[in-house]
Write an enzyme that holds these catalytic residues in place. Structure first.
Site, PDB file in Angstrom:
ATOM      1  N   HIS A  32      -5.145  -8.348  -0.450  1.00 29.83           N
ATOM      2  CA  HIS A  32      -6.154  -8.094   0.348  1.00 29.83           C
ATOM      3  C   HIS A  32      -5.709  -7.402   1.532  1.00 29.83           C
ATOM      4  O   HIS A  32      -6.331  -6.154   1.985  1.00 29.83           O
ATOM      5  CB  HIS A  32      -6.871  -9.321   0.870  1.00 29.83           C
ATOM      6  CG  HIS A  32      -7.878  -9.183   1.937  1.00 29.83           C
ATOM      7  ND1 HIS A  32      -7.786  -9.365   3.230  1.00 29.83           N
ATOM      8  CD2 HIS A  32      -9.114  -8.914   1.572  1.00 29.83           C
ATOM      9  CE1 HIS A  32      -8.830  -9.030   3.970  1.00 29.83           C
ATOM     10  NE2 HIS A  32      -9.925  -8.552   3.063  1.00 29.83           N
TER      11      HIS A  32
ATOM     12  N   CYS B 253      22.458  23.236  -3.405  1.00 27.71           N
ATOM     13  CA  CYS B 253      22.045  21.848  -3.132  1.00 27.71           C
ATOM     14  C   CYS B 253      22.745  21.310  -1.918  1.00 27.71           C
ATOM     15  O   CYS B 253      22.496  20.301  -1.329  1.00 27.71           O
ATOM     16  CB  CYS B 253      22.295  20.934  -4.142  1.00 27.71           C
ATOM     17  SG  CYS B 253      23.842  20.635  -4.628  1.00 27.71           S
TER      18      CYS B 253
END
Length: 836
Positions: A460, A791
């Site tokens: 919830h 990279c």
């Protein structure tokens, strides 16, 4: 409980769908040629469709839709019936309550919590003091008896509220009204129905309707009466057909815990969490991307003779450490979830991610879907504008848990132990509590952030915080103990799946970027990604894949143990190390399999996030001193004067000192590519000093089923040593492509120890010697038709360096995620200049 039946009309199952088990203890509803009832107060699920929301509410309409349309696809739904909204109106008319309720609501200010509580209590008392009209009562009893069938004992049913305005496009009424489990007999059923009707006027439901602008009397309440699935003897949970944090659409998220499902929904437990990849789910693969065991402290079970219908009992420690359901059941639930999502998407004419509740019957082992509704938060998310929160400083971590919301907030702590004290809460405070339920919603909207001891991503607190746009950390276990009233804290949910509560008010920044209509360059712009928890979120940044996925982050943060220590576990004599391994690998009798699974799951999360784009995984590149710092590592690692140029990268993979550890890496890669079907995963060999070393590494990989070119496997080599450039043509014979590691290449070209502060000023990737080496290898690759990318850090730090690479004709540039948009602009600028 319902007669033992199994559906006779289950056919046309999707490829790979597990066969339906026989002998269900819960009758599965199935369409019939003739309806069982034409009553205005009772509608059987088989007679209901999704078009009947105004009659039976969203929850019941959805159950009926699944019964009518999805039973033949193998989706199981327990039998039941709806008590219609007309029955609710009939109760109000016959009891004369409507005018009294209107009077009680006149002048209400929902932000005055005390006033809201008083008025809500009065209205609920009025409804509970009424009686069901005799005609309605008789019809409910008749339907219940028909549901019970020929059983001698009363049927145990779930009695669920179903509001007629549920799941509208801009509001979710889920959880606003009540559910009652293990209801048996006429008297309990009638009482539960009255309590459901009264729950239309819980404090949170009244507040929600006012905030959303709904007329209290244009919304009615239907009730679902559904045979119980005996998940109190097994497990249950929630499924979302997207990632609840990022809105990533290609994953199914499943939460699971022992016992009845209300504990998961309400956040009373920290459940297991499983991710399944949709695109390869129906192609003969088993793409379980990730499995995280939850603590599952309690389970909700039937209360026999205790005066209550259900009760919570502790879960034994051994069961807590195990997963609540099997891999086969995870895959089955994911397939059902996709079938449900596809059906609703076709029905609505647009993609419709779903929020689903499921339960497993402990007596037969069968799985059932007990609720399904459209997801109402992330499915409305748009990506035209990207908002990114980033801490500018870090402090002492006070507590951590599952992060929800990808935001950061600061404020004073307010610890509230019970909903009866919510009137003490002030706007902007950090709400800290054990767990929340819908009674807390009037103050949750005031919170700067929410922190709970218990709950998972689908509880919830998590659902409501997403809807409100408030960051939350759930499942901290000890938040209410460690955080104190008035203490200034910073709540960060912007660092991956784990959320942190830091001491003090820390500085942070918010970046907003417009993504709509962005031009894409010819040069591929890829990303460097190490943290699997960030992968789904990062996938929304415009990109061409992942140029560098690192194993090191996964091994350090999720495995933590040296692979050889896991392989030698049975022979290990160090009791302390063995105890640490036992704690980390709870539930694994096969310790090396822990390494394989965790590495595979981390890699799979990254590969799935960017599928079908290339994801290039660099095989492990720890230095020996870094490997030694892993648990049990010192027994296996040499002491080296300069580990940076020592026993690292390719040299380890075929060396007898680490061969067995490398075999585990290969097993993990095969699991990702073959079992999960993520063939977009490519491999890259780091620090490969010689051509012969490249051959030996490939031979070692072939021993473990990884052969270049088979099943589309591409193999790259890091270009980070001068020998890689000087012998680029020879390396090009062995590998499909190169990725330049500018950090190591600069270090070795200039002879600079990049860790030395003294000579640090000399270290510069833009040095002419380094750029000449890079230009040389790019030229060779273009001539030999081999892929060439970078990279390393340089193009992330220096846009002008990225422009130099573009001018030389590099194929791809892989960047740190936070520099992608800025550097993409620089690349586009250079490409346009080159075309002129």
């Amino acid at each position: 409980m319902g007669t033992a039946t199994s559906p006779s009309n289950a056919k046309s199952l999707p490829q790979g769908m597990p066969p339906i088990m026989a002998g269900a203890a819960v009758s599965q509803a199935k369409p019939k040629s003739q309806p069982r009832s034409l009553s205005r107060f009772i509608k059987w699920y088989e007679d209901i469709s999704i078009d009947d929301v105004t009659w039976v509410g969203g929850k019941n309409a959805s159950l009926g839709e699944m019964v009518r349309e999805l039973t033949q696809s193998g989706v199981r739904v327990p039998d039941g019936f709806a008590i219609t909204a007309e029955a609710y109106r009939h109760v109000l008319r016959e009891s004369g309550l409507e005018d009294q309720i209107k009077k009680a609501l006149t002048g209400l200010d929902t932000r005055n919590v005390a006033d809201l509580r008083t008025r809500g209590s009065l209205i609920r008392s009025l409804i509970l003091g009424a009686s069901l009209p005799s005609d309605l009562e008789q019809e409910i009893m008749d339907a219940y008896d028909a549901l019970k069938g020929r059983q001698l004992h009363p049927a145990d049913v779930a009695v669920r509220s179903s509001a007629t305005a549920e799941d509208l496009p801009d509001a979710s009424f889920a959880g606003q009204q009540e559910t009652y489990l293990n209801v048996q007999g006429h008297l309990e059923l009638m009482n539960s129905c009255l309590r459901c009707f009264a729950s239309l006027f819980t404090d949170r439901a009244i507040s929600y309707r006012v905030d959303k602008g709904f007329d209290h009397f244009k919304i009615a309440l239907s009730i679902g009466v559904q045979l119980m699935v005996r998940s109190d003897l097994a497990a249950s949970g929630v499924i979302f057909t997207l990632d609840t944090e990022t809105g990533f659409r290609d994953a199914v998220l499943i939460n699971a815990s022992y016992g009845l499902g209300e504990n998961v929904v309400q956040g009373s437990v920290n459940p297991d969490e499983y991710y399944v990849f949709k695109p390869t789910l129906f192609t003969g693969h088993r793409p379980i991307l990730q499995k995280i065991v939850g603590s599952k402290e309690f389970k909700l079970v039937y209360d026999v003779g205790g005066g209550k219908m259900v009760k919570n009992i502790p879960v034994p420690p051994g069961d807590r450490a195990r997963f609540a359901i099997t891999d086969d059941e995870i895959v089955q639930l994911a397939r059902w979830a996709c079938l449900i999502e596809d059906h609703y998407s076709a029905k609505r004419g647009r993609p419709t991610p779903m929020d689903i509740e499921w339960a497993k019957d402990g007596r037969t082992g069968e799985m059932f879907i007990v609720q399904a509704r459209p997801e109402t938060v992330q499915s409305r998310r748009t990506v035209e504008t990207m908002e990114t929160y980033k801490l500018k400083q870090h402090g002492r971590v006070l507590v951590s848990g599952r992060g929800v919301g990808e935001k950061i907030a600061s404020g004073p702590v307010r610890v509230i132990q019970s909903a009866q004290f919510i009137g003490e809460f002030k706007e902007g405070e950090i709400l800290v509590t054990d767990k929340t339920d819908p009674d807390w919603e009037p103050i949750m909207k005031k919170a700067g952030a929410i922190v709970t001891n218990r709950g998972g991503r689908t509880c919830h607190a998590a659902i409501v915080s997403r809807e409100l746009g408030v960051p939350a950390i759930v499942g901290t276990e000890h938040g209410t103990e460690l955080l104190k009233d008035g203490q200034m804290v910073t709540v960060s949910c912007a660092e991956g799946d784990t959320g942190f509560v830091y001491e003090g008010r820390l500085q942070f920044e918010v970046h907003r970027a417009t993504l709509e209509g962005l031009e894409r360059p010819r040069t591929k712009v890829m990303m460097n990604v190490g943290n699997p928890e960030e992968a789904f979120s990062l996938s929304f940044i415009p990109n061409d894949g992942v140029g560098l996925a690192r194993e090191e982050f996964i091994i350090t943060n999720y495995i933590k143990v040296h692979p050889l220590a896991l392989l030698d576990y049975e022979r290990m004599t160090d009791a302390g190390v063995k105890a640490q391994i036992d704690q980390l690998t709870a539930g694994y009798a096969d310790k090396p399999q822990f390494f394989v699974d965790k590495l595979a799951q981390g890699v799979a999360m990254i590969a799935a996030a960017f599928f079908p784009k290339d994801v290039i995984l660099r095989l492990s590149d720890f230095k020996s001193n870094e490997y030694a710092n892993l648990i049990g590592g010192r027994a296996y690692e040499p002491t080296e004067e300069n580990p940076m140029i020592g026993f690292r990268g390719a040299s380890r993979y075929y060396n007898p000192r680490y061969q067995a550890g490398f075999a585990l890496e290969c097993r993990a890669v095969r699991l990702v590519r073959e079992e999960m079907g993520l063939t977009n995963l490519k491999l890259m060999v780091p620090f490969c000093r010689t051509v012969e070393e490249g051959r030996r590494v490939q031979a070692e990989m072939e021993k473990h089923g990884l052969r270049r070119g088979i099943n589309g496997l591409e193999l790259y080599v890091m270009c980070e040593i001068p020998s890689n450039v000087i012998l680029a043509e020879e390396f090009a014979e062995l590998f499909d492509g190169f990725s330049i590691g500018s950090n190591d290449l600069t270090q070795l070209v200039l002879g600079v120890d990049r860790d030395s502060e003294i000579v640090a000023p000399i270290f510069d990737e833009r040095n002419a010697a380094v750029k000449k080496m890079i230009a040389q290898v790019i030229a060779v690759c273009r001539a030999r038709k081999r892929k060439i990318g970078i990279c390393g850090q340089a193009p992330s730090d220096y846009p002008d360096f990225a422009q130099f690479l573009v001018a030389e004709g590099i194929d791809s540039i892989s960047l740190n995620p936070d520099t992608v948009l800025k550097t993409t602009a620089a690349i586009l600028e250079k490409e346009k200049a080159l075309r002129q």
